[in-house]
Design a protein around this motif. Structure first.
Motif, PDB file in Angstrom:
ATOM      1  N   LEU A  85      19.142  10.248   7.441  1.00 49.01           N
ATOM      2  CA  LEU A  85      18.990   8.827   7.130  1.00 49.01           C
ATOM      3  C   LEU A  85      20.168   8.013   7.630  1.00 49.01           C
ATOM      4  N   ARG A  86      19.848   6.793   8.046  1.00 45.19           N
ATOM      5  CA  ARG A  86      20.831   5.863   8.597  1.00 45.19           C
ATOM      6  C   ARG A  86      20.845   4.593   7.770  1.00 45.19           C
ATOM      7  N   PRO A  87      21.934   3.841   7.802  1.00 46.80           N
ATOM      8  CA  PRO A  87      21.963   2.570   7.060  1.00 46.80           C
ATOM      9  C   PRO A  87      20.811   1.642   7.451  1.00 46.80           C
ATOM     10  N   GLU A  88      20.391   1.676   8.695  1.00 46.99           N
ATOM     11  CA  GLU A  88      19.297   0.800   9.126  1.00 46.99           C
ATOM     12  C   GLU A  88      17.934   1.230   8.576  1.00 46.99           C
ATOM     13  N   ASP A  89      17.870   2.368   7.904  1.00 47.85           N
ATOM     14  CA  ASP A  89      16.638   2.775   7.235  1.00 47.85           C
ATOM     15  C   ASP A  89      16.510   2.123   5.853  1.00 47.85           C
ATOM     16  N   THR A  90      17.545   1.424   5.435  1.00 46.67           N
ATOM     17  CA  THR A  90      17.507   0.748   4.138  1.00 46.67           C
ATOM     18  C   THR A  90      16.399  -0.295   4.118  1.00 46.67           C
ATOM     19  N   ALA A  91      15.511  -0.190   3.129  1.00 47.79           N
ATOM     20  CA  ALA A  91      14.370  -1.094   3.025  1.00 47.79           C
ATOM     21  C   ALA A  91      13.576  -0.749   1.769  1.00 47.79           C
ATOM     22  N   VAL A  92      12.631  -1.611   1.457  1.00 46.80           N
ATOM     23  CA  VAL A  92      11.605  -1.258   0.470  1.00 46.80           C
ATOM     24  C   VAL A  92      10.475  -0.569   1.228  1.00 46.80           C
ATOM     25  N   TYR A  93      10.110   0.601   0.790  1.00 44.02           N
ATOM     26  CA  TYR A  93       9.066   1.385   1.435  1.00 44.02           C
ATOM     27  C   TYR A  93       7.768   1.254   0.646  1.00 44.02           C
ATOM     28  N   TYR A  94       6.700   0.914   1.374  1.00 41.78           N
ATOM     29  CA  TYR A  94       5.396   0.695   0.766  1.00 41.78           C
ATOM     30  C   TYR A  94       4.394   1.735   1.262  1.00 41.78           C
ATOM     31  N   CYS A  95       3.637   2.250   0.336  1.00 41.30           N
ATOM     32  CA  CYS A  95       2.546   3.160   0.658  1.00 41.30           C
ATOM     33  C   CYS A  95       1.284   2.341   0.931  1.00 41.30           C
ATOM     34  N   HIS A  96       0.500   2.796   1.889  1.00 39.19           N
ATOM     35  CA  HIS A  96      -0.770   2.137   2.231  1.00 39.19           C
ATOM     36  C   HIS A  96      -1.867   3.188   2.333  1.00 39.19           C
ATOM     37  N   ALA A  97      -3.073   2.813   1.911  1.00 40.05           N
ATOM     38  CA  ALA A  97      -4.210   3.723   2.037  1.00 40.05           C
ATOM     39  C   ALA A  97      -5.490   2.944   2.285  1.00 40.05           C
ATOM     40  N   GLN A  98      -6.316   3.475   3.159  1.00 40.57           N
ATOM     41  CA  GLN A  98      -7.665   2.946   3.385  1.00 40.57           C
ATOM     42  C   GLN A  98      -8.609   3.757   2.507  1.00 40.57           C
ATOM     43  N   ILE A  99      -9.201   3.120   1.518  1.00 37.45           N
ATOM     44  CA  ILE A  99      -9.969   3.847   0.512  1.00 37.45           C
ATOM     45  C   ILE A  99     -11.425   3.415   0.541  1.00 37.45           C
ATOM     46  N   ASN A 100     -12.304   4.407   0.542  1.00 35.62           N
ATOM     47  CA  ASN A 100     -13.742   4.154   0.500  1.00 35.62           C
ATOM     48  C   ASN A 100     -14.211   4.139  -0.954  1.00 35.62           C
ATOM     49  N   GLU A 101     -14.826   3.025  -1.342  1.00 35.68           N
ATOM     50  CA  GLU A 101     -15.268   2.847  -2.726  1.00 35.68           C
ATOM     51  C   GLU A 101     -16.777   2.684  -2.782  1.00 35.68           C
ATOM     52  N   ARG A 102     -17.358   3.117  -3.876  1.00 35.06           N
ATOM     53  CA  ARG A 102     -18.788   2.985  -4.075  1.00 35.06           C
ATOM     54  C   ARG A 102     -19.124   1.563  -4.513  1.00 35.06           C
ATOM     55  N   MET A 103     -20.259   1.073  -4.009  1.00 33.88           N
ATOM     56  CA  MET A 103     -20.757  -0.236  -4.438  1.00 33.88           C
ATOM     57  C   MET A 103     -22.170  -0.078  -4.977  1.00 33.88           C
ATOM     58  N   ASP A 104     -22.592  -0.982  -5.847  1.00 33.52           N
ATOM     59  CA  ASP A 104     -23.930  -0.917  -6.435  1.00 33.52           C
ATOM     60  C   ASP A 104     -24.971  -1.585  -5.567  1.00 33.52           C
ATOM     61  N   VAL A 105     -24.536  -2.291  -4.521  1.00 29.06           N
ATOM     62  CA  VAL A 105     -25.463  -2.979  -3.624  1.00 29.06           C
ATOM     63  C   VAL A 105     -25.236  -2.469  -2.208  1.00 29.06           C
ATOM     64  N   LEU A 106     -26.214  -2.743  -1.326  1.00 26.87           N
ATOM     65  CA  LEU A 106     -26.055  -2.338   0.064  1.00 26.87           C
ATOM     66  C   LEU A 106     -24.750  -2.889   0.629  1.00 26.87           C
TER      67      LEU A 106
END
Length: 125
Positions: A85-106
């Motif tokens: 790790l380097r000082p320039e790696d300092t940051a807030v790190y955010y997780c991201h996900a593409q999630i498939n969800e069920r829907m009740d309609v088409l």
């Protein structure tokens, strides 16, 4: 409701290592891509690393060779191992996900982008 919960950020000295974790929970069908982004003060959020459901990865040039992204599909969790790790790696790190969800309609499902709340990584002596 889907949630992404991150952990692992902390203060570390230059040259040190950290491992971030992000677990998805809630009611959903499956997860596509997962990734980590970061945002340093006065800078835009940028991609750090991404991994597909099949395990294909890509990295920002600034972290390639130092960071490794992995996922455990059985646990709906993505990890980021950060070495040298380097000082320039300092940051807030955010997780991201593409999630498939069920829907009740088409069409009975949808793909939604979810973000974690962020975890602070500080690299300083």
């Amino acid at each position: 409701q889907v949630q992404l919960v991150e952990s692992g950020g902390e203060l570390v000295q230059p040259g040190g290592s950290l491992r971030l974790s992000c677990a998805a929970s809630g009611n959903f069908l499956s997860i596509n891509d997962m990734g980590w982004y970061r945002q340093a003060p006065r800078k835009e959020r940028e991609l750090v690393a991404r991994i597909t459901g099949g395990g294909t990865t890509n990295y920002a040039d600034t972290v390639r060779g130092r960071f490794t992204i992995t996922r455990d599909n059985a646990k709906n969790t993505v990890y980021l191992q950060m070495n040298s790790l380097r000082p320039e790696d300092t940051a807030v790190y955010y997780c991201h996900a593409q999630i498939n969800e069920r829907m009740d309609v088409l069409p009975y499902w949808r793909r939604t982008d979810y973000w974690g709340q962020g975890t602070q990584v500080t690299v300083s002596s």
